[in-house]
Motif scaffolding. Structure first.
Motif, PDB file in Angstrom:
ATOM      1  N   SER A   1       7.019   2.047   5.270  1.00  0.00           N
ATOM      2  CA  SER A   1       7.057   0.609   4.929  1.00  0.00           C
ATOM      3  C   SER A   1       7.927  -0.159   5.907  1.00  0.00           C
TER       4      SER A   1
ATOM      5  N   PRO B   1       2.548   7.463  -7.777  1.00  0.00           N
ATOM      6  CA  PRO B   1       1.869   8.675  -8.269  1.00  0.00           C
ATOM      7  C   PRO B   1       2.212   9.927  -7.464  1.00  0.00           C
ATOM      8  N   THR B   2       2.401   9.742  -6.152  1.00  0.00           N
ATOM      9  CA  THR B   2       2.754  10.905  -5.333  1.00  0.00           C
ATOM     10  C   THR B   2       4.144  11.407  -5.691  1.00  0.00           C
ATOM     11  N   TYR B   3       5.052  10.492  -5.916  1.00  0.00           N
ATOM     12  CA  TYR B   3       6.428  10.843  -6.276  1.00  0.00           C
ATOM     13  C   TYR B   3       6.475  11.603  -7.601  1.00  0.00           C
TER      14      TYR B   3
ATOM     15  N   SER C   1       7.982   7.102   2.537  1.00  0.00           N
ATOM     16  CA  SER C   1       7.660   5.735   2.100  1.00  0.00           C
ATOM     17  C   SER C   1       8.620   4.724   2.714  1.00  0.00           C
TER      18      SER C   1
ATOM     19  N   SER D   1       0.831  -1.207   0.000  1.00  0.00           N
ATOM     20  CA  SER D   1       0.000   0.000   0.000  1.00  0.00           C
ATOM     21  C   SER D   1       0.866   1.257   0.000  1.00  0.00           C
ATOM     22  N   VAL D   2       1.914   1.246   0.811  1.00  0.00           N
ATOM     23  CA  VAL D   2       2.793   2.413   0.882  1.00  0.00           C
ATOM     24  C   VAL D   2       3.480   2.655  -0.447  1.00  0.00           C
ATOM     25  N   TRP D   3       4.078   1.622  -0.997  1.00  0.00           N
ATOM     26  CA  TRP D   3       4.824   1.819  -2.239  1.00  0.00           C
ATOM     27  C   TRP D   3       3.917   1.931  -3.464  1.00  0.00           C
ATOM     28  N   GLY D   4       2.722   1.405  -3.350  1.00  0.00           N
ATOM     29  CA  GLY D   4       1.767   1.610  -4.438  1.00  0.00           C
ATOM     30  C   GLY D   4       1.319   3.063  -4.538  1.00  0.00           C
ATOM     31  N   SER D   5       1.141   3.713  -3.388  1.00  0.00           N
ATOM     32  CA  SER D   5       0.774   5.138  -3.395  1.00  0.00           C
ATOM     33  C   SER D   5       1.990   6.035  -3.598  1.00  0.00           C
ATOM     34  N   PHE D   6       3.179   5.470  -3.414  1.00  0.00           N
ATOM     35  CA  PHE D   6       4.400   6.260  -3.586  1.00  0.00           C
ATOM     36  C   PHE D   6       4.582   6.730  -5.022  1.00  0.00           C
TER      37      PHE D   6
END
Length: 885
Positions: free
Chosen positions: A852, A831-833, A848, A824-829
């Motif tokens: 994580s 687009p945010t990045y 992130s 979840s953390v790296w999946g949202s990372f």
């Protein structure tokens, strides 16, 4: 009157062609034939009357401009000589020119160092401001005695060596036409004539500075006060054509536009006054209706008469700033005595530099019509300037006011007469001294043998005046005031110009105030000087500097947009587009700031960009560093707890080596976040992403190995299972090493092919310069992330299927949950990045990493720490077996 046939009455059209007939008289005409030709019958009485003669060994001739003659048409029913001349008008201010010449001759004759034993005399005639009067007066100067016989000399009475004149360019042109034939030097104290092939005029010397200097001064004055929208008023003559064709284009090149260009009617006494009034009204309406507050006026000496006439046409006059040329004088005719002169209050004028000569005012004050004098100009001057009539026995009793002869010239208004020497009078004064010095030089240079003195008079074996030119070309001397007098290669005086502010108080007096100058000897950037604080503006402007522009200046932050079909000084002001600025007024276009700067909100200034990177000194960097160290400390405490209880069943049950490896990896993950804080450097850029990728891969590999170990351990407990041979540390170590080695390979290829490096991004943020680590190859960076994500997904799948195994062996449930958090953390990372820039992009990656890592630490180890530290009684083999059952 200018003498052109189109402007003459019928009678004058018949009389004017007779003038050139004088040139047809035979060269060898003898004295006995003079009465036969009756040439003198052409002379008008007034033409004989206005003359001033003083004898001398050498005679300096002069053509003054003082008297206008008023004519009326005649049917020739009576003697036309009496019918033509009805009345005269005297430009009284020009009488000072005559006095200046007489004063200079007096000084030269009293000076023993110049022309000793030789006296200078003078003979002055009036031009009457027309061609006929000028031609006739010039012919008289070069003729024998009082007889008008061209090309003939009956005796040695005429010793003419030079002629001074005229005041306006047309008079000078008419004089030059005749004097050039006889090679007689001509000293022009007014504006130079416009010469052509037929009238070369190569033998005149201009006693005023070159007009080019004056026009440069006018342009400098306009640009200094930012007057770019002006009106132009010239006389309707040939000189106006010269100005329009050669001078005004230089104004345009300097960024000056013209609201209007008008030609005023030539002031003559033969003008159709109805037509003149109509033209005057039209010019008045054009001037007053224009939004140009500055008008450049170019004319002759009496143009001011026309300017003061304009306010009389209407009561709607408003203040303007008049800029006058040096040819113009503040002068009035007698009938303008009571006229309002406020129109020229606050005007600026370029004048020939002059000095107040010692003794000149006393000489002027001694002038009196009561004494015996050969001055034929004085009587009419005195009568008109004091509005009285001098006694004349031939006229009998008159009704007008009688002049006493004791009137004082110093009481006269400045528009009628000035006691201080004007620029034109100073030029005449210098002309006399130039003649004296050049004759002195000629005699001193060995020509004395050709000149003898006979009975106190200079007798020349042949005409010597033409020889003066050789000496005049190199003439240079200092006059009595120490001013240098010399000529340039064009025969123009090398001198400066004063800028005068004309002040006319309410009592109609007159005052000149010097406010600046044009210096031809100064460097170009210092030639023009002006003292703004000394200038008195017209009362219309409330003593503030007038503004004269077509359009108000575009303020900084705007640019000019030209109006179609209008002069380039007329434009609209539009705001600068985004990302551009204009930092000065009236800029033609906006421009971009340099990469190191950015526009402010008003778009009129470039502000230096701030250096931006995630620093330990700012709250965001401090907070992230604090959390990284805190989590690293917690991880160290967990690791210490597990090491302290390494023999407990709970620690043993899940492969202690993998647990220690995972905790060390998480500890390094937290510390790895610190590499992203601080200014990017070459080492940190190379290490931080690869270290982060490898360490995280080791941690996830440990999680995957633990999950697989749990599954294999459960399968191995079944009777007859072949999985027992796979259970053990070898398999776990193999999984960790193989999975980690693959990530190491990816990072190695990345560092070899396209390594990260410190970079500066000038354009990503409008107000900041971003210091960042360029990833080198974005593909390799995302390949590292994809590989970690793949390991996490595999770990999640395996843990998900193993979560229902008996609790005695099972931590898969916690691993599955930790992988959900990790993914979840790296999946949202991602687009945010991609949607952030600069230090916030780095902060997203640090967050992130911490989130994580903390998810793994908390989900996997918090239950175990709870049992070890708070429920130690449950950390027993029998209890674990019992719980499993």
């Amino acid at each position: 009157m200018d003498g052109t046939p189109s402007q003459l009455t019928t009678a004058h059209k018949r009389l004017f062609p007779l003038i050139p007939l004088w040139l047809l008289i035979p060269h060898m005409l003898c004295k006995d034939h003079i009465n036969k030709y009756k040439v003198n019958d052409l002379h008008l009485p007034l033409y004989e009357y206005h003359t001033f003669y003083q004898p001398g060994d050498l005679i300096t001739g002069a053509i003054a401009s003082q008297t206008f003659l008023a004519y009326s048409s005649t049917a020739f029913t009576e003697d036309p000589r009496q019918a033509l001349a009805e009345e005269l008008a005297v430009v009284t201010k020009n009488y000072q020119h005559i006095l200046a010449l007489a004063f200079a001759i007096k000084e030269v004759n009293e000076n023993s160092h110049i022309l000793p034993n030789i006296t200078l005399g003078f003979h002055i005639y009036d031009s009457y401001f027309n061609a006929k009067g000028t031609y006739q007066s010039t012919m008289k100067l070069i003729s024998t005695g009082k007889k008008l016989v061209p090309n003939y000399k009956c005796d040695n009475q005429n010793h003419l060596i030079a002629v001074i004149g005229g005041l306006d360019f047309q008079t000078s042109l008419h004089m030059a036409t005749l004097l050039d034939i006889y090679k007689i030097p001509q000293f022009i104290y007014g504006s130079a004539p416009v010469m052509n092939v037929k009238n070369p005029g190569s033998l005149f010397y201009q006693m005023a500075p070159n007009e080019g200097l004056q026009y440069e001064g006018i342009i400098s004055l306009l640009l200094h006060f930012q007057w770019t929208w002006i009106g132009v008023l010239t006389m309707d003559d040939d000189n106006a054509e010269k100005i329009l064709q050669t001078v005004l284009p230089a104004f345009s090149k300097s960024g000056i536009c013209f609201s209007f260009i008008e030609r005023s009617p030539t002031f003559t006494f033969l003008t159709d006054y109805e037509d003149m009034i109509q033209q005057g009204l039209r010019i008045h309406d054009k001037i007053m209706g224009s939004n140009a507050n500055v008008l450049v006026c170019h004319g002759n000496s009496y143009s001011m008469v026309f300017l003061m006439w304009l306010p009389q046409l209407s009561k709607t006059a408003k203040g303007k700033v008049w800029i006058m040329t040096s040819q113009m004088e503040f002068t009035s005719m007698g009938y303008q005595r009571t006229w309002d002169k406020q129109i020229i209050h606050g005007s600026l004028s370029f004048t020939i530099q002059s000095n107040n000569l010692p003794g000149f005012q006393e000489f002027v004050m001694s002038t009196n019509p009561s004494g015996k004098t050969r001055d034929g100009f004085l009587r009419d001057f005195w009568q008109q300037v004091f509005s009285c009539v001098l006694p004349n026995p031939t006229l009998g009793k008159v009704e007008e006011k009688i002049c006493s002869g004791d009137e004082k010239l110093e009481t006269l208004p400045g528009s009628f007469f000035e006691m201080s020497m004007t620029g034109h009078s100073y030029s005449i004064y210098n002309s006399v001294y130039a003649v004296a010095h050049v004759v002195h030089a000629m005699i001193s240079c060995g020509l004395r043998q050709r000149v003898t003195v006979n009975r106190g008079r200079l007798k020349s074996q042949q005409q010597e005046s033409w020889q003066l030119h050789r000496f005049l070309r190199g003439l240079s001397f200092n006059n009595s005031m120490g001013d240098k007098v010399s000529f340039d290669h064009n025969g123009a005086l090398i001198a400066g110009l004063d800028i005068i502010n004309w002040i006319v108080p309410s009592n109609q007096s007159f005052q000149r105030v010097k406010v600046g100058r044009m210096d031809p000897w100064a460097p170009p950037d210092q030639a023009f000087t002006i003292n703004e604080e000394d200038i008195t503006w017209h009362t219309w402007f409330n003593q503030t500097q007038p503004l004269s522009v077509c359009t108000e200046s575009c303020q900084p932050g705007h640019s000019k947009k030209m109006k179609e079909g209008e002069p380039f000084c007329c434009y609209n002001c539009i705001p600068c587009p985004g990302g551009k600025i204009s930092d000065a007024k009236d800029m033609n276009d906006c421009y971009k700031c340099t990469d190191e700067n950015y526009p402010n909100k008003k778009q009129d200034l470039c502000i230096p960009k701030e250096i931006s990177f995630l620093s330990y000194k700012e709250p965001l960097g401090t907070s992230l560093a604090f959390f990284a160290l805190s989590f690293a400390l917690v991880t160290g405490l967990v690791l210490g707890t597990f090491i302290r209880h390494h023999n407990t069943p709970l620690v043993k049950a899940n492969n202690r080596s993998l647990t220690y490896t995972l905790l060390i990896s998480l500890y390094l993950c937290f510390l790895c976040a610190l590499l992203f804080i601080g200014p990017p450097e070459k080492v940190t850029c190379l290490v931080r992403q690869t270290a982060f990728g490898i360490i995280f891969s080791v941690a996830i590999s440990c999680v995957l190995a633990k999950t697989i170990t749990v599954v294999l351990a459960f399968l191995a407990t079944k009777p007859g299972s072949s999985m027992r041979k796979w259970v053990g540390k070898r398999l776990a170590n193999c999984i960790v090493l193989s999975c980690s080695f693959f990530q190491v390979g990816i990072c190695t290829v990345w560092l070899v092919t396209s390594p990260p490096f410190p970079d500066v991004d000038m354009h990503a943020a409008a107000e900041e310069i971003l210091l960042e680590c360029n990833e080198g190859s974005v593909t390799m960076f995302y390949l590292v992330l994809v590989y970690m994500g793949l390991l996490a997904i595999v770990s999640f799948i395996v843990a998900f299927f193993a979560k229902k195994l008996p609790d005695i062996f099972n931590e898969a449930r916690f691993i599955a949950f930790s992988m959900v958090v990790f993914c979840s953390v790296w999946g949202s990372f991602v687009p945010t990045y991609l949607s952030t820039k600069g230090k916030y992009m780095v902060a997203v990656e640090i967050f992130s990493i911490l989130a994580s890592s903390a998810g793994l630490l908390g989900c996997i180890f918090s239950p175990k720490c709870y049992l070890i530290l708070l429920k130690s009684g449950l950390n027993d083999k029998r209890q674990l077996i019992k719980r499993g059952q």
